[in-house]
Enzyme design. Structure first.
Site, PDB file in Angstrom:
ATOM      1  N   SER A 169       0.832  -1.198   0.000  1.00  0.00           N
ATOM      2  CA  SER A 169       0.000   0.000   0.000  1.00  0.00           C
ATOM      3  C   SER A 169       0.876   1.260   0.000  1.00  0.00           C
ATOM      4  O   SER A 169       1.703   1.447  -0.891  1.00  0.00           O
ATOM      5  CB  SER A 169      -0.951  -0.021   1.199  1.00  0.00           C
ATOM      6  OG  SER A 169      -1.957   0.954   1.063  1.00  0.00           O
TER       7      SER A 169
ATOM      8  N   HIS B 168      -7.477  -5.632  -1.235  1.00  0.00           N
ATOM      9  CA  HIS B 168      -6.246  -4.856  -1.070  1.00  0.00           C
ATOM     10  C   HIS B 168      -5.134  -5.753  -0.519  1.00  0.00           C
ATOM     11  O   HIS B 168      -3.996  -5.722  -1.006  1.00  0.00           O
ATOM     12  CB  HIS B 168      -6.522  -3.684  -0.132  1.00  0.00           C
ATOM     13  CG  HIS B 168      -5.458  -2.623  -0.133  1.00  0.00           C
ATOM     14  ND1 HIS B 168      -4.772  -2.239  -1.264  1.00  0.00           N
ATOM     15  CD2 HIS B 168      -4.964  -1.850   0.880  1.00  0.00           C
ATOM     16  CE1 HIS B 168      -3.908  -1.281  -0.961  1.00  0.00           C
ATOM     17  NE2 HIS B 168      -3.998  -1.038   0.341  1.00  0.00           N
TER      18      HIS B 168
ATOM     19  N   ASP C 263       0.084  -3.915  -4.175  1.00  0.00           N
ATOM     20  CA  ASP C 263      -1.083  -3.035  -4.324  1.00  0.00           C
ATOM     21  C   ASP C 263      -0.776  -1.638  -3.789  1.00  0.00           C
ATOM     22  O   ASP C 263      -1.395  -1.163  -2.829  1.00  0.00           O
ATOM     23  CB  ASP C 263      -2.312  -3.614  -3.631  1.00  0.00           C
ATOM     24  CG  ASP C 263      -3.601  -3.155  -4.324  1.00  0.00           C
ATOM     25  OD1 ASP C 263      -3.587  -2.964  -5.555  1.00  0.00           O
ATOM     26  OD2 ASP C 263      -4.630  -2.993  -3.644  1.00  0.00           O
TER      27      ASP C 263
END
Length: 439
Positions: free
Chosen positions: A107, A218, A133
């Site tokens: 992330s 995610h 991601d």
């Protein structure tokens, strides 16, 4: 060969970001590069960073303290082993070549890893950065210097798993940001994580179900990467393609000239330019995530005057197993003599494909009408062959790159009838070699 999960030293750099406590706002510049002097001054004032060294799966972690290099020896740091740094930070207190370093960022951590790589590349470039991601808000369409990019390391790979947009924003970044960008299941969302699965999450997580549903796609990037370590014999292959629509037609299962690569830790680090390559694949909803990709090319002959919109099921027989009644829905009706291409995936390895059973699964109403009409109307012999005819099926296997052609077992009857199953065998299946494989 030893499992990299145990061989590699995992250095977890756990940073607690508490912007409100320090009176900072999350502006784009908050995530940009800072001068070394500013960083040194900040660390000297206060640090909330913990550096934990993990040497094995059951290791609880040994804390490495800033400016105390002897803690490296106390924690058993071994510079001869590969080093994987997961999220945030850098360590320069020992003689260690940056080209041996692999930063893994999830992330926001993906971009932080990029910033660290960009800063280090002024002297020596980091070996590899993996973005799991990478965060989308504030970074989508940002300049190369303000996000993870191929310039930040000798090799950069990224896995995109939650790029579904809402009001122009997505949790994960959609644009290519690496040498190889992997888009499992198209990258927008993941199997088992759709909002239609929300009721299952309510049963498991209660009031946290919505949060868990959002996190599911995610975090899938992390689980896919871990899966590549846990199942070394079941590596997922991804293929260079323009988009998921083209991939779903089975048009992209080529491995020529670097058009395919392995997802996860074992990605082949080969590239010829800074231009990103976007690769697609299908995965299962749980570990092990690997599936086997097949391209089917079928040429139908529509002997009627009207378009036909059938639904089919396909069954497979291989040298190691079989799979029954996989549904196929064509993207458009069959109007004339056209070739249709589509992708089929299997979650198990059935070995070399030997036989295909093709069935027209139209409704019983249509089947009854078809049979009644053929019974009461005095057709000529030629008219009995009106409908859909299918002579052969061409198959390409993505994982092995093998190409095969299947012909109707009864070449005297090529017509497909509703609710009836037709068998296709390898066109050379009359050979004794394939018959022995079946036995």
């Amino acid at each position: 060969m030893e499992n990299p999960l145990y061989v590699s030293i995992f250095l977890f750099l756990c940073i607690l970001i508490q912007s409100s406590a320090h009176g900072q706002s999350l502006r784009p510049e908050s995530f940009g590069r800072r001068s070394p002097a500013a960083e040194t001054n900040k660390i000297s004032q206060e640090t909330r960073t913990r550096f934990l060294l993990f040497r094995g799966e059951t290791d609880k972690g040994c804390q490495i303290r800033l400016n105390l290099s002897d803690t490296l020896q106390q924690c058993g740091f071994n510079s001869s082993l590969p080093l994987v740094m997961i999220v945030h930070g850098w360590l320069e207190s020992v003689q260690f070549s940056p080209s041996h370093v692999h930063l893994i960022g999830y992330s926001l951590g993906a971009h932080v890893s990029g910033f660290a790589g960009s800063y280090m590349s002024r002297k020596h470039k980091i070996g590899r950065i993996t973005g799991l991601d990478a965060a989308g808000p504030l970074f989508e369409k940002a300049s190369l210097s303000d996000r993870l990019s191929p310039d930040d390391a000798n090799f950069v790979d990224a896995i995109h798993t939650f790029t579904w947009e809402h009001m122009g924003l997505s949790v994960g970044i959609k644009q290519p940001i690496a040498h190889y960008d992997f888009y499992p299941n198209g990258g927008s969302y993941q199997p088992g994580c759709h909002f239609l699965e929300l009721y299952k999450h309510f049963a498991k997580h209660g009031l946290n179900a919505i949060t868990q549903t959002v996190k599911c796609a995610h975090e899938r990037s992390v689980h896919l990467f871990i899966d590549s370590l846990l199942h070394a014999d079941m590596q997922s292959t991804a293929y260079l393609c323009r988009d998921m629509d083209s991939f779903s037609q089975g048009l992209c299962l080529s491995c020529k000239k670097g058009r395919c690569n392995t997802l996860g830790y074992h990605t082949r680090q080969e590239w010829q330019s800074k231009k990103s390559k976007s690769l697609f694949l299908v995965t299962r909803a749980q570990s092990p995530f690997k599936v086997y990709h097949y391209q089917f090319k079928i040429r139908f002959i529509n002997q009627t005057e009207n378009p036909v919109e059938p639904t089919f099921t396909v069954s497979f027989l291989g040298t190691r197993g079989e799979r029954q009644k996989i549904p196929i829905t064509l993207s458009k009706g069959i109007t004339s003599n056209e070739t249709y291409s589509f992708l089929i995936t299997l979650d198990v390895d059935i070995g070399e494909l030997i036989m295909i059973k093709f069935k027209w699964e139209n409704s019983m109403v249509w089947s009854n009408v078809w049979n009644t009409v053929q019974t009461i109307i005095p057709w000529r012999r030629e008219s009995l062959h009106s409908g859909l005819a299918l002579k052969s099926i061409r198959v390409k296997v993505g994982e092995t790159q093998q190409r095969m052609t299947f012909c109707s077992e009864n070449m005297n009857d090529l017509v497909l009838h509703p609710a009836r199953e037709k068998t296709f065998v390898r066109c050379e299946a009359n050979s004794e070699t394939l018959k022995r494989k079946i036995r």
